[in-house]
Design a protein around this motif. Structure first.
Motif, PDB file in Angstrom:
ATOM      1  N   ALA A   1      -0.874   9.181 -10.958  1.00  0.00           N
ATOM      2  CA  ALA A   1      -0.768   8.176  -9.880  1.00  0.00           C
ATOM      3  C   ALA A   1      -0.951   6.886 -10.842  1.00  0.00           C
ATOM      4  O   ALA A   1      -0.274   5.735 -10.474  1.00  0.00           O
ATOM      5  N   ILE A   2      -1.631   6.992 -11.719  1.00  0.00           N
ATOM      6  CA  ILE A   2      -1.609   5.647 -12.845  1.00  0.00           C
ATOM      7  C   ILE A   2      -0.473   5.365 -13.259  1.00  0.00           C
ATOM      8  O   ILE A   2      -0.001   4.157 -13.491  1.00  0.00           O
ATOM      9  N   ASP A   3       0.473   6.251 -13.523  1.00  0.00           N
ATOM     10  CA  ASP A   3       1.724   6.054 -14.243  1.00  0.00           C
ATOM     11  C   ASP A   3       2.843   5.652 -12.972  1.00  0.00           C
ATOM     12  O   ASP A   3       3.586   4.485 -13.443  1.00  0.00           O
ATOM     13  N   ARG A   4       2.600   5.971 -11.957  1.00  0.00           N
ATOM     14  CA  ARG A   4       3.497   5.133 -10.806  1.00  0.00           C
ATOM     15  C   ARG A   4       2.870   3.858 -10.524  1.00  0.00           C
ATOM     16  O   ARG A   4       3.882   2.868 -10.617  1.00  0.00           O
TER      17      ARG A   4
ATOM     18  N   LEU B   1       0.836  -1.140  -0.124  1.00  0.00           N
ATOM     19  CA  LEU B   1      -0.083   0.105   0.041  1.00  0.00           C
ATOM     20  C   LEU B   1       0.879   1.301  -0.159  1.00  0.00           C
ATOM     21  O   LEU B   1       1.569   1.437   0.664  1.00  0.00           O
ATOM     22  N   ARG B   2       0.524   2.059  -0.650  1.00  0.00           N
ATOM     23  CA  ARG B   2       0.772   3.445  -0.855  1.00  0.00           C
ATOM     24  C   ARG B   2      -0.252   4.549  -0.849  1.00  0.00           C
ATOM     25  O   ARG B   2      -1.239   4.477  -1.420  1.00  0.00           O
ATOM     26  N   GLN B   3      -0.303   5.523   0.090  1.00  0.00           N
ATOM     27  CA  GLN B   3      -1.401   6.485   0.130  1.00  0.00           C
ATOM     28  C   GLN B   3      -0.671   7.841  -0.019  1.00  0.00           C
ATOM     29  O   GLN B   3       0.055   8.261   0.487  1.00  0.00           O
TER      30      GLN B   3
ATOM     31  N   PRO C   1       7.958   2.734  -6.964  1.00  0.00           N
ATOM     32  CA  PRO C   1       8.741   3.790  -7.387  1.00  0.00           C
ATOM     33  C   PRO C   1       8.391   4.986  -6.169  1.00  0.00           C
ATOM     34  O   PRO C   1       7.656   5.020  -5.641  1.00  0.00           O
ATOM     35  N   ASP C   2       9.262   6.190  -6.472  1.00  0.00           N
ATOM     36  CA  ASP C   2       9.011   7.110  -5.385  1.00  0.00           C
ATOM     37  C   ASP C   2       7.538   7.788  -5.727  1.00  0.00           C
ATOM     38  O   ASP C   2       7.117   8.113  -6.639  1.00  0.00           O
ATOM     39  N   THR C   3       6.771   7.654  -4.496  1.00  0.00           N
ATOM     40  CA  THR C   3       5.327   8.366  -4.587  1.00  0.00           C
ATOM     41  C   THR C   3       5.500   9.658  -3.544  1.00  0.00           C
ATOM     42  O   THR C   3       4.201  10.127  -3.271  1.00  0.00           O
ATOM     43  N   ALA C   4       6.432  10.047  -3.442  1.00  0.00           N
ATOM     44  CA  ALA C   4       6.589  11.465  -2.630  1.00  0.00           C
ATOM     45  C   ALA C   4       6.067  12.469  -3.289  1.00  0.00           C
ATOM     46  O   ALA C   4       6.070  12.680  -4.680  1.00  0.00           O
TER      47      ALA C   4
END
Length: 468
Positions: free
Chosen positions: A407-410, A386-388, A421-424
């Motif tokens: 968001a979709i590309d991540r 999970l990433r939020q 990948p980085d979601t910062a």
């Protein structure tokens, strides 16, 4: 480890015939109206419409959305996705409505129709906004063998039971403290939904003109964990109020409840009526709820606004909390609760990656619900899946095309590499700007603890019990 996904029926049939799936898919569908892609559409067995569009240069990923068949082809996001090689499509909520369990199953059925037409998708991603976000998260829990990932955006991730219990708290507080003498039902919503919505908004607008009304509006909003930031009547964004701006925060609370194009109270009336009809009764309760404790779980800044407004109005906050404690409680119909449990109570049981997106000023899918979802995932030991993420925006599902595309590309990168990948926020904002030229609004954010988490403790096979 990636959870292996079952092959679509079309691939099985094609392989049995000795033909490559790509050859089968090349001539499938018809030209889509208005976009450079080929489309298939039809109806599922329950009559739910579905539509899918696949670009000529397909990247192997397909997005399945609860609401796509209700105009999704014309959206800027669809154009952006098709241009990047994604296939996109899904269903509508017109048949299932608040039968969330059926809507979840329909996403798997719709994916099957896509793969029958176009061949096996390398990556099937459940994605959607609002109820579609709740359904996408439900798909991740219920159908991990058919989907590879989910991207719930602005979804009610407190689950149907918890979400509607919290909405009951907000409306119950307003009714008890401000509108005891008015015919404004909290449950048992009558057929004249537009009339009742107007009555609620009118009553709130009148209360907003007095110091006492503002104090009690703020208390109800804080108990319901609503944002202190809203949209103007024309849907335009209002400035983000400073934390110490008492009047600005209270005005934001009022706008969240009764202003803007989709007021909280309007949706609380219309959707509760729909739920009560399909569930056969009232699925919400506040027996055993301590509203003083609920207030203590609100964001500290909102608690401070409530205290200062009560002082300004010359009201006794403890006395009002005592009135709430003494007020007869609302009891739920157990059969209606069981209906909402089926569609869906989140358990944290993840086998595929999930990336959530929520607005900090969302008055419908309140941001505290994201905390509940994350807590359950951590409790189940699945936090690695999970990433939020959070976007600083007021209103319900008010994202830019680029914020959604990012968001979709991540998620596609996560699926291709097997690693997050980085979601910062800085990275997400750069991706958003690259997608549509508009600066993204992702930000670091920690939501407050959801005050009507359901289940509160323990769970087993998505079946829960409640006591009144």
């Amino acid at each position: 480890m990636r959870f292996p996904r079952l092959l679509g029926a079309a691939v099985v049939a094609v392989l049995a015939a000795g033909l490559p799936a790509t050859a089968q898919a090349a001539e499938a569908g018809t030209p889509c109206p208005g976009v450079a892609a080929r489309c298939v559409d039809g109806q599922l067995t329950d009559g739910t419409p579905y539509t899918f569009a696949k670009p000529a240069r397909w990247n192997g990923a397909v997005l399945v959305d609860l609401d796509f068949a209700a105009g999704g082809l014309a959206s800027p996001l669809t154009a952006s996705l098709l241009d990047r090689g994604y296939a996109v499509g899904g269903t509508t909520r017109t048949i299932t409505g608040w039968n969330i369990a059926k809507a979840i199953d329909n996403q798997a059925a719709a994916l099957g129709r896509f793969e029958t037409a176009f061949g096996h998708a390398r990556y099937a991603i459940a994605e959607g906004r609002s109820m579609g976000g709740m359904v996408a998260a439900g798909v991740a829990q219920v159908h991990p063998g058919r989907f590879d990932a989910a991207i719930p955006m602005c979804g009610g991730l407190g689950g149907a039971v918890g979400q509607w219990n919290q909405k009951l708290d907000t409306v119950f507080t307003l009714k008890t403290l401000l509108f005891q003498d008015k015919a404004l039902p909290v449950t048992g919503i009558p057929a004249d939904v537009p009339g009742l919505q107007q009555q609620w908004v009118s009553a709130m607008t009148s209360a907003q003109t007095t110091a006492a009304g503002k104090a009690r509006i703020a208390l109800a909003a804080a108990i319901g964990q609503l944002p202190g930031w809203g949209l103007a009547a024309d849907g335009s964004a209002t400035p983000v109020p400073a934390g110490r701006d008492v009047d600005g925060v209270e005005q934001g609370m009022f706008l969240a409840l009764a202003g803007g194009p989709l007021p909280y109270l309007g949706q609380a009336v219309s959707s509760r009526r729909a739920i009560e009809q399909v569930a056969g009764g009232n699925p919400s309760w506040n027996t055993g709820v301590d509203y003083a404790r609920q207030l203590s779980m609100a964001a500290p800044g909102q608690q401070d606004v409530v205290r200062r407004l009560y002082e300004r109005a010359g009201l006794d906050l403890r006395a009002d909390l005592g009135r709430l404690a003494a007020e007869p409680r609302v009891h739920a119909d157990p059969a209606a609760v069981r209906f909402l449990e089926r569609g869906i109570v989140f358990t944290g049981d993840l086998r595929i990656p999930v990336l959530t997106v929520n607005g900090t000023g969302d008055q419908i899918s309140t941001v505290a619900q994201q905390q509940s979802y994350g807590a359950l995932v951590r409790q189940a030991g699945n936090e690695s899946l999970l990433r939020q993420t959070y976007v600083q925006t007021a209103g319900h599902c008010t994202y830019t095309t680029g914020e959604q595309q990012g968001a979709i590309d991540r998620m596609l990168t996560r699926l291709r590499t097997g690693h997050w990948p980085d979601t910062a926020p800085r990275t997400m904002n750069a991706l958003a700007a690259a997608a549509d030229g508009v600066r993204g609004r992702y930000l670091p954010y920690a939501p407050p603890r959801f005050n009507r988490m359901y289940p509160a403790v323990g769970f087993a096979q998505n079946r829960f019990s409640f006591r009144q």
